[in-house]
Design a protein around this motif. Structure first.
Motif, PDB file in Angstrom:
ATOM      1  N   GLU A  73      54.630   7.190 112.481  1.00  0.00           N
ATOM      2  CA  GLU A  73      55.090   6.987 111.105  1.00  0.00           C
ATOM      3  C   GLU A  73      55.929   8.190 110.690  1.00  0.00           C
ATOM      4  OE1 GLU A  73      52.551   5.267 107.974  1.00  0.00           O
ATOM      5  OE2 GLU A  73      50.929   5.408 109.440  1.00  0.00           O
ATOM      6  N   ASP A  74      57.088   7.894 110.119  1.00  0.00           N
ATOM      7  CA  ASP A  74      58.007   8.924 109.643  1.00  0.00           C
ATOM      8  C   ASP A  74      58.419   8.532 108.231  1.00  0.00           C
ATOM      9  OD1 ASP A  74      59.989  10.751 109.147  1.00  0.00           O
ATOM     10  OD2 ASP A  74      61.207  10.261 110.907  1.00  0.00           O
ATOM     11  N   THR A  75      57.749   9.085 107.226  1.00  0.00           N
ATOM     12  CA  THR A  75      57.996   8.740 105.827  1.00  0.00           C
ATOM     13  C   THR A  75      58.373  10.007 105.066  1.00  0.00           C
ATOM     14  OG1 THR A  75      55.815   9.116 104.800  1.00  0.00           O
ATOM     15  CG2 THR A  75      56.093   7.095 106.131  1.00  0.00           C
ATOM     16  N   PRO A  76      58.816   9.873 103.807  1.00  0.00           N
ATOM     17  CA  PRO A  76      59.228  11.061 103.057  1.00  0.00           C
ATOM     18  C   PRO A  76      58.121  12.094 102.856  1.00  0.00           C
ATOM     19  CG  PRO A  76      60.076   9.080 102.010  1.00  0.00           C
ATOM     20  CD  PRO A  76      59.134   8.626 103.077  1.00  0.00           C
ATOM     21  N   PHE A  77      56.843  11.653 102.835  1.00  0.00           N
ATOM     22  CA  PHE A  77      55.770  12.611 102.545  1.00  0.00           C
ATOM     23  C   PHE A  77      54.627  12.581 103.565  1.00  0.00           C
ATOM     24  CE2 PHE A  77      54.518   8.679 100.487  1.00  0.00           C
ATOM     25  CZ  PHE A  77      53.143   8.610 100.681  1.00  0.00           C
ATOM     26  N   TYR A  78      54.740  11.733 104.594  1.00  0.00           N
ATOM     27  CA  TYR A  78      53.624  11.577 105.535  1.00  0.00           C
ATOM     28  C   TYR A  78      54.176  11.268 106.922  1.00  0.00           C
ATOM     29  CZ  TYR A  78      49.409   9.596 107.664  1.00  0.00           C
ATOM     30  OH  TYR A  78      48.353   9.335 108.496  1.00  0.00           O
ATOM     31  N   ALA A  79      53.545  11.876 107.936  1.00  0.00           N
ATOM     32  CA  ALA A  79      53.912  11.590 109.325  1.00  0.00           C
ATOM     33  C   ALA A  79      52.655  11.441 110.161  1.00  0.00           C
ATOM     34  CB  ALA A  79      54.771  12.701 109.892  1.00  0.00           C
ATOM     35  N   ARG A  80      52.681  10.480 111.068  1.00  0.00           N
ATOM     36  CA  ARG A  80      51.588  10.278 112.025  1.00  0.00           C
ATOM     37  C   ARG A  80      52.195  10.316 113.420  1.00  0.00           C
ATOM     38  NH1 ARG A  80      46.487   8.397 112.581  1.00  0.00           N
ATOM     39  NH2 ARG A  80      46.314   8.504 110.328  1.00  0.00           N
ATOM     40  N   SER A  81      51.545  11.067 114.313  1.00  0.00           N
ATOM     41  CA  SER A  81      52.128  11.312 115.631  1.00  0.00           C
ATOM     42  C   SER A  81      51.038  11.320 116.692  1.00  0.00           C
ATOM     43  CB  SER A  81      52.849  12.668 115.653  1.00  0.00           C
ATOM     44  OG  SER A  81      53.667  12.854 114.526  1.00  0.00           O
ATOM     45  N   LEU A  82      51.459  11.134 117.934  1.00  0.00           N
ATOM     46  CA  LEU A  82      50.609  11.329 119.100  1.00  0.00           C
ATOM     47  C   LEU A  82      51.115  12.573 119.819  1.00  0.00           C
ATOM     48  CD1 LEU A  82      48.311  10.194 120.900  1.00  0.00           C
ATOM     49  CD2 LEU A  82      50.087   9.000 122.210  1.00  0.00           C
ATOM     50  N   SER A 134      50.461  14.684 109.187  1.00  0.00           N
ATOM     51  CA  SER A 134      50.937  15.699 108.256  1.00  0.00           C
ATOM     52  C   SER A 134      51.157  15.029 106.910  1.00  0.00           C
ATOM     53  CB  SER A 134      52.259  16.322 108.726  1.00  0.00           C
ATOM     54  OG  SER A 134      52.102  17.007 109.942  1.00  0.00           O
ATOM     55  N   LEU A 135      50.651  15.662 105.839  1.00  0.00           N
ATOM     56  CA  LEU A 135      50.781  15.124 104.491  1.00  0.00           C
ATOM     57  C   LEU A 135      51.337  16.212 103.584  1.00  0.00           C
ATOM     58  CD1 LEU A 135      50.176  13.022 102.212  1.00  0.00           C
ATOM     59  CD2 LEU A 135      47.912  14.107 102.037  1.00  0.00           C
ATOM     60  N   SER A 136      52.404  15.893 102.850  1.00  0.00           N
ATOM     61  CA  SER A 136      52.960  16.798 101.849  1.00  0.00           C
ATOM     62  C   SER A 136      52.796  16.169 100.472  1.00  0.00           C
ATOM     63  CB  SER A 136      54.440  17.082 102.105  1.00  0.00           C
ATOM     64  OG  SER A 136      54.997  17.790 101.011  1.00  0.00           O
ATOM     65  N   LEU A 137      51.881  16.714  99.684  1.00  0.00           N
ATOM     66  CA  LEU A 137      51.684  16.208  98.332  1.00  0.00           C
ATOM     67  C   LEU A 137      52.769  16.706  97.383  1.00  0.00           C
ATOM     68  CD1 LEU A 137      47.864  16.573  98.512  1.00  0.00           C
ATOM     69  CD2 LEU A 137      49.054  14.420  98.120  1.00  0.00           C
TER      70      LEU A 137
END
Length: 299
Positions: free
Chosen positions: A250-259, A275-278
């Motif tokens: 997942e590659d979003t403006p405020f959140y990413a999920r990776s392996l 990774s989460l950027s509030l």
């Protein structure tokens, strides 16, 4: 539950071959809801959602339909939000899904069964005042995924936790990174939080398969490249200060999920990482875009 508070139950799973994964989060008080943020009553029970994400080589889907308090049903052994739910019978967590993607509709329907080998005992506070609590209940458990839509079935390992808070995440945190990795015996979890006051908390945890807590060699900071599209920052930790991104789910403006690929407690591992950027989440442009992926329904 406090006004403006939240609770969520979180499951992420990865197939044995690493080609397919899923994330399921059942929210009461949806912390990423633009509707909840604007609700002056701050009633968490009126902002419930079942977030379902499929990612990998076989299928990719994203569902996050918010529903009101009339769609919530719960008791000591189950919770239902609209047509989907989680139920615990003493040995198995059964998740039934019947959700629709947005903005382009497609169905995600099926059953996931997770069978924990044991439960951990420790709950961790993530802020200095104890307003946000995290319990990594079952860090590594066998899982079976059987979906009718899309047609998909696989086995693998899953992680199951819960978070409970008394106020909005953005009030106390600016960002965090989290990852979990299967080990030969159990799992490792890294949770690195940066708070609004500039203080940090870095948790390095290891659990045996039955949930017993074990000692772990503290890993060292390891740099990762930002995501390709939204340039979302990513960092992690590893024994040798080296980690690589195998795949970005997942590659979003405020959140990413990776392996990832790294080394933890002396073992080569493939952590599932987020990774989460509030700070980014609070950006007005991001808030404007959210309803297109997170619609709200009456029932």
């Amino acid at each position: 539950m406090a006004q403006g508070g939240y609770v969520w139950w979180y499951v992420d799973a990865l197939s044995e071959d690493g080609r397919q994964g899923l994330t399921i989060i059942a929210f009461i008080g949806s912390v990423f809801s633009p509707y909840y943020a604007l609700d002056l009553s701050r009633d968490p029970f009126d902002h419930c959602t079942m977030n379902v994400v499929l990612y990998g080589e076989r299928a990719n889907r994203f569902c996050m339909t918010e529903r009101g308090r009339d769609s919530l049903r719960r008791d000591a052994s189950q919770i239902r939000i609209g047509p989907s739910g989680l139920a615990w019978d003493g040995t198995t967590l059964t998740i039934t899904l019947d959700e629709v993607t947005a903005p382009i509709p497609s169905r995600v329907r099926g059953t996931i069964r997770l069978r924990p080998n044991g439960f951990t005992r420790d709950t961790f506070t993530l802020d200095a005042d104890g307003r946000h609590r995290w319990w990594p209940m079952a860090p590594s458990s066998p899982v079976e995924v059987t979906l009718d839509a899309p047609s998909l079935s696989w086995r693998g390992t899953a992680y199951f936790d819960t978070n409970h808070g008394d106020t909005a995440l953005g009030r106390d945190f600016s960002d965090w990174t989290w990852c979990r990795a299967d080990l030969k015996d159990g799992s490792a979890i890294l949770y690195d939080v940066r708070r609004r006051d500039g203080s940090t908390q870095n948790l390095s945890l290891r659990f045996a398969a039955d949930g017993t807590r074990r000692d772990i060699r503290p890993p060292l900071p390891a740099a990762l490249p930002p995501t390709r599209f939204w340039r979302m920052p990513r960092t992690t930790r590893s024994d040798d200060e080296v980690a690589t991104v195998i795949r970005t789910f997942e590659d979003t403006p405020f959140y990413a999920r990776s392996l990832l690929a790294s080394t933890l407690d002396g073992e080569p591992v493939r952590p599932v990482h987020e990774s989460l950027s509030l700070t980014r989440f609070a950006n007005p442009l991001v808030q404007f875009m959210l309803p297109f992926r997170m619609p709200r329904r009456a029932g």
